[in-house]
Design a protein around this motif. Structure first.
Motif, PDB file in Angstrom:
ATOM      1  N   PHE A 189       0.830  -1.202   0.000  1.00 24.76           N
ATOM      2  CA  PHE A 189       0.000   0.000   0.000  1.00 24.76           C
ATOM      3  C   PHE A 189       0.868   1.258   0.000  1.00 24.76           C
ATOM      4  O   PHE A 189       0.660   2.182  -0.803  1.00 24.76           O
ATOM      5  N   VAL A 190       1.839   1.317   0.899  1.00 19.62           N
ATOM      6  CA  VAL A 190       2.720   2.494   0.979  1.00 19.62           C
ATOM      7  C   VAL A 190       3.436   2.709  -0.346  1.00 19.62           C
ATOM      8  O   VAL A 190       3.511   3.832  -0.864  1.00 19.62           O
ATOM      9  N   LYS A 191       3.959   1.645  -0.920  1.00 22.89           N
ATOM     10  CA  LYS A 191       4.690   1.780  -2.181  1.00 22.89           C
ATOM     11  C   LYS A 191       3.762   2.216  -3.317  1.00 22.89           C
ATOM     12  O   LYS A 191       4.146   3.030  -4.166  1.00 22.89           O
ATOM     13  N   PHE A 192       2.550   1.698  -3.338  1.00 26.84           N
ATOM     14  CA  PHE A 192       1.594   2.089  -4.371  1.00 26.84           C
ATOM     15  C   PHE A 192       1.299   3.580  -4.304  1.00 26.84           C
ATOM     16  O   PHE A 192       1.270   4.271  -5.330  1.00 26.84           O
ATOM     17  N   LEU A 193       1.081   4.099  -3.096  1.00 24.55           N
ATOM     18  CA  LEU A 193       0.746   5.513  -2.942  1.00 24.55           C
ATOM     19  C   LEU A 193       1.905   6.407  -3.374  1.00 24.55           C
ATOM     20  O   LEU A 193       1.697   7.448  -4.014  1.00 24.55           O
ATOM     21  N   ILE A 194       3.118   6.028  -3.016  1.00 24.22           N
ATOM     22  CA  ILE A 194       4.284   6.821  -3.424  1.00 24.22           C
ATOM     23  C   ILE A 194       4.419   6.826  -4.944  1.00 24.22           C
ATOM     24  O   ILE A 194       4.593   7.871  -5.579  1.00 24.22           O
ATOM     25  N   ARG A 195       4.322   5.646  -5.539  1.00 23.43           N
ATOM     26  CA  ARG A 195       4.495   5.527  -6.991  1.00 23.43           C
ATOM     27  C   ARG A 195       3.421   6.325  -7.744  1.00 23.43           C
ATOM     28  O   ARG A 195       3.709   7.012  -8.735  1.00 23.43           O
ATOM     29  N   ASP A 196       2.191   6.260  -7.269  1.00 24.34           N
ATOM     30  CA  ASP A 196       1.102   6.981  -7.912  1.00 24.34           C
ATOM     31  C   ASP A 196       1.329   8.491  -7.843  1.00 24.34           C
ATOM     32  O   ASP A 196       1.107   9.214  -8.817  1.00 24.34           O
ATOM     33  N   THR A 197       1.785   8.978  -6.702  1.00 25.41           N
ATOM     34  CA  THR A 197       2.022  10.418  -6.544  1.00 25.41           C
ATOM     35  C   THR A 197       3.143  10.892  -7.456  1.00 25.41           C
ATOM     36  O   THR A 197       3.033  11.939  -8.108  1.00 25.41           O
ATOM     37  N   LEU A 198       4.230  10.157  -7.524  1.00 25.29           N
ATOM     38  CA  LEU A 198       5.353  10.537  -8.380  1.00 25.29           C
ATOM     39  C   LEU A 198       4.940  10.534  -9.853  1.00 25.29           C
ATOM     40  O   LEU A 198       5.402  11.371 -10.643  1.00 25.29           O
ATOM     41  N   THR A 199       4.042   9.629 -10.212  1.00 26.01           N
ATOM     42  CA  THR A 199       3.611   9.519 -11.605  1.00 26.01           C
ATOM     43  C   THR A 199       2.673  10.646 -12.011  1.00 26.01           C
ATOM     44  O   THR A 199       2.801  11.210 -13.110  1.00 26.01           O
ATOM     45  N   HIS A 200       1.737  11.007 -11.141  1.00 19.94           N
ATOM     46  CA  HIS A 200       0.666  11.917 -11.525  1.00 19.94           C
ATOM     47  C   HIS A 200       0.845  13.362 -11.054  1.00 19.94           C
ATOM     48  O   HIS A 200       0.088  14.232 -11.477  1.00 19.94           O
ATOM     49  N   ASN A 201       1.801  13.628 -10.182  1.00 20.13           N
ATOM     50  CA  ASN A 201       2.022  14.998  -9.706  1.00 20.13           C
ATOM     51  C   ASN A 201       3.493  15.403  -9.832  1.00 20.13           C
ATOM     52  O   ASN A 201       4.098  15.859  -8.866  1.00 20.13           O
ATOM     53  N   PRO A 202       4.090  15.252 -11.022  1.00 16.78           N
ATOM     54  CA  PRO A 202       5.529  15.516 -11.135  1.00 16.78           C
ATOM     55  C   PRO A 202       5.906  16.964 -10.860  1.00 16.78           C
ATOM     56  O   PRO A 202       6.938  17.234 -10.221  1.00 16.78           O
ATOM     57  N   ASP A 230      12.094  19.857   0.919  1.00 17.42           N
ATOM     58  CA  ASP A 230      12.974  18.794   1.412  1.00 17.42           C
ATOM     59  C   ASP A 230      13.843  18.320   0.255  1.00 17.42           C
ATOM     60  O   ASP A 230      13.390  17.587  -0.618  1.00 17.42           O
ATOM     61  N   LYS A 231      15.078  18.752   0.246  1.00 13.48           N
ATOM     62  CA  LYS A 231      15.965  18.442  -0.879  1.00 13.48           C
ATOM     63  C   LYS A 231      16.295  16.952  -0.966  1.00 13.48           C
ATOM     64  O   LYS A 231      16.728  16.476  -2.011  1.00 13.48           O
ATOM     65  N   GLY A 232      16.111  16.204   0.103  1.00 13.32           N
ATOM     66  CA  GLY A 232      16.361  14.769   0.063  1.00 13.32           C
ATOM     67  C   GLY A 232      15.122  13.940  -0.191  1.00 13.32           C
ATOM     68  O   GLY A 232      15.162  12.712  -0.105  1.00 13.32           O
ATOM     69  N   LEU A 233      14.019  14.606  -0.544  1.00  7.59           N
ATOM     70  CA  LEU A 233      12.725  13.931  -0.653  1.00  7.59           C
ATOM     71  C   LEU A 233      12.726  12.846  -1.723  1.00  7.59           C
ATOM     72  O   LEU A 233      12.334  11.705  -1.466  1.00  7.59           O
ATOM     73  N   MET A 234      13.140  13.173  -2.932  1.00  7.81           N
ATOM     74  CA  MET A 234      13.037  12.221  -4.030  1.00  7.81           C
ATOM     75  C   MET A 234      13.932  11.013  -3.790  1.00  7.81           C
ATOM     76  O   MET A 234      13.540   9.871  -4.079  1.00  7.81           O
ATOM     77  N   GLU A 235      15.104  11.251  -3.264  1.00  6.41           N
ATOM     78  CA  GLU A 235      16.009  10.141  -2.970  1.00  6.41           C
ATOM     79  C   GLU A 235      15.384   9.199  -1.949  1.00  6.41           C
ATOM     80  O   GLU A 235      15.443   7.976  -2.085  1.00  6.41           O
ATOM     81  N   ARG A 236      14.746   9.766  -0.920  1.00 11.86           N
ATOM     82  CA  ARG A 236      14.134   8.941   0.121  1.00 11.86           C
ATOM     83  C   ARG A 236      12.946   8.154  -0.418  1.00 11.86           C
ATOM     84  O   ARG A 236      12.791   6.964  -0.142  1.00 11.86           O
ATOM     85  N   LEU A 237      12.093   8.811  -1.211  1.00  5.41           N
ATOM     86  CA  LEU A 237      10.923   8.125  -1.749  1.00  5.41           C
ATOM     87  C   LEU A 237      11.325   7.008  -2.706  1.00  5.41           C
ATOM     88  O   LEU A 237      10.755   5.907  -2.675  1.00  5.41           O
ATOM     89  N   ASN A 238      12.296   7.278  -3.559  1.00 11.96           N
ATOM     90  CA  ASN A 238      12.740   6.242  -4.493  1.00 11.96           C
ATOM     91  C   ASN A 238      13.414   5.085  -3.766  1.00 11.96           C
ATOM     92  O   ASN A 238      13.307   3.925  -4.176  1.00 11.96           O
ATOM     93  N   PHE A 239      14.082   5.398  -2.660  1.00 12.80           N
ATOM     94  CA  PHE A 239      14.710   4.346  -1.864  1.00 12.80           C
ATOM     95  C   PHE A 239      13.646   3.429  -1.273  1.00 12.80           C
ATOM     96  O   PHE A 239      13.792   2.199  -1.278  1.00 12.80           O
ATOM     97  N   VAL A 240      12.557   4.027  -0.790  1.00 11.17           N
ATOM     98  CA  VAL A 240      11.461   3.233  -0.234  1.00 11.17           C
ATOM     99  C   VAL A 240      10.840   2.351  -1.311  1.00 11.17           C
ATOM    100  O   VAL A 240      10.481   1.192  -1.064  1.00 11.17           O
TER     101      VAL A 240
END
Length: 461
Positions: A264-277, A288-298
């Motif tokens: 579920f957590v991974k689905f929500l992150i992936r959907d947000t990155l896809t639809h709200n670039p 948060d300058k480290g945001l994208m790195e952290r989300l992609n790591f998850v």
């Protein structure tokens, strides 16, 4: 002519289309014979540049068109001569819908979060909060997508309830009694039978118990709605009113529960990155300058899974001096959760098998007699984001738990009935929607990811 939204105009494949645009003015620049307007209608982060020539019908209103004013424009989409934008609109007609007083507080300058909370009715017009609430909207849509695609049934659970799911007593009372002169019994206590529901009633802290009813009928279900906690907490992670997502699954144990939570957590992150670039790029640059790195790591890494006992051992063996002592039988605090996720494992962590003494009555007791089949998902930057468990399906154990928790047995007769008539192992969890929003946007305060925050002493707007 049909209105086109700014987002749609910016996404047009070719110039030359005649359009009608409506929105609010972000900036206006004037030259001798024409004016530039930056217009935004909330549909996306970027503005649409409008060029209004001096001879355009309606140009006489341009000098009354200040930042914050609402306007309409008819014109043709042309290639932009400016940098950073593909298209602009040359107006053929211009209209001022609503003037903005010169006191409009969102001028083109920086504003503190604290100031923007004071003007919560206007802050969605800022770039940052427009992005926050577009992501909030998409994330809510993604929640439903995830569960609907997996065959879950959406259940609406009561907002007003007579039972306390958590047993913590942090409840908002709902009453129609005259608070100046409430009816009283002979012992001078308030006569609750004279209230609207003929008993004490409260705003819900969770839809879990009712969701379990439907899980034991429909199989896999979920709730998604507001919940309330009368907790006098002024932290950046707590609010008195917030939204919860609570799936419940029949024929599912704690391991299936952990699997679903991670998916579920991974689905929500992936959907947000896809639809709200665009919005996510803004957060990554300015929040948060480290945001994208952290989300992609998850997204890329499996969640680490450990027992509560192991977590306590890791924390004790570290050289870290924590503000809250680390002892078996104590709740993990935010500093402990963030150490595990950000420093020790450097990834999300699912902690399971918590001591029975610190968990609610409905969680299934493990065979060791001192822990329950509970799990929490911890993520970097936030700490706990999901809490769940396998539910106690054995009727005798459940009733004993209710008694030990000091809860009135008669209030939970219907809940106990589920264990009498075809009981099954079942599990579920709760995800705080606002905490998930904080995680995917990098926003540091729950007050800034909910439209109108309800916290101790604050119920404005």
């Amino acid at each position: 002519m049909k209105r086109i939204k700014v987002r749609e105009a910016l996404e047009l494949e070719q110039a030359g289309e005649d359009v009608l645009v409506k929105g609010w003015v972000r900036t206006r620049r004037d030259s001798k014979t024409f004016s530039f307007l930056e217009v935004n209608d909330g549909s996306c982060l970027k503005n649409l540049q409008i060029i209004v020539d001096q001879g355009t019908p309606g140009y006489d209103q341009i000098h009354h068109t200040s930042t914050g004013a609402s306007v309409w424009i008819k014109g043709r989409v042309v290639e932009s001569q400016g940098k950073g934008q593909k298209w602009e609109v040359h107006a053929s007609e211009f209209g001022l819908i609503g003037r903005a007083d010169e006191s409009f507080p969102l001028q083109k300058k920086g504003h503190s979060m604290e100031y923007l909370r004071e003007i919560a009715h206007l802050r969605p017009r800022s770039n940052l909060f427009g992005a926050v609430f577009r992501v909030r909207s998409r994330l809510a849509y993604a929640v439903h997508n995830f569960f609907q695609e997996q065959g879950f049934c959406y259940i609406h659970t009561p907002i007003i309830t007579a039972s306390d799911c958590e047993g913590a007593g942090e409840l908002f009372r709902v009453t129609t009694l005259d608070l100046e002169n409430p009816p009283r019994r002979e012992d001078r206590r308030i006569d609750e039978t004279r209230d609207f529901f003929h008993r004490a009633a409260y705003l819900t802290v969770s839809g879990q118990l009712e969701a379990e009813v439907f899980a034991c009928s429909l199989g896999d279900v979920y709730t998604f709605g507001p919940t309330f906690r009368a907790e006098n907490s002024n932290t950046s992670r707590h609010a008195a009113e917030f939204w919860m997502i609570e799936p419940e699954m029949a024929f599912c144990d704690i391991h299936g529960d952990m699997d679903l939570a991670e998916q579920f957590v991974k689905f929500l992150i992936r959907d947000t990155l896809t639809h709200n670039p665009q919005d996510m790029d803004l957060f990554a640059r300015f929040v948060d300058k480290g945001l994208m790195e952290r989300l992609n790591f998850v997204l890329d890494k499996p969640f680490q899974r450990i027992t509560y006992s192991d977590a306590i051992g890791i924390l004790k063996e570290s050289d870290r001096s924590f503000d809250y002592p680390v002892e078996f039988g104590a709740n993990l605090q935010s500093e402990h959760e963030r150490f595990l996720t950000e420093e020790y494992f450097k990834c999300p962590v699912t902690v399971r098998d918590y001591p029975e003494s610190i968990k609610p009555f409905y969680m299934r007791r493990n065979d060791d007699g001192r822990t329950v089949a509970a799990m929490d998902v911890l993520v970097p930057g936030i700490g706990e984001i999901i809490g769940g468990s396998q539910r106690e399906e054995r009727p005798d154990v459940l009733m004993n738990n209710i008694r030990n928790a000091g809860l009135p047995e008669e209030e939970y007769w219907w809940y106990a009935d589920l264990r009498k008539y075809g009981t099954v192992p079942h599990s579920g969890f709760g995800l705080g929607f606002e905490r998930m929003l904080m995680f995917v946007t990098g926003m540091g305060n729950i007050r800034d990811v909910i439209p109108f925050a309800r916290t101790p002493g604050h119920a404005g707007f």
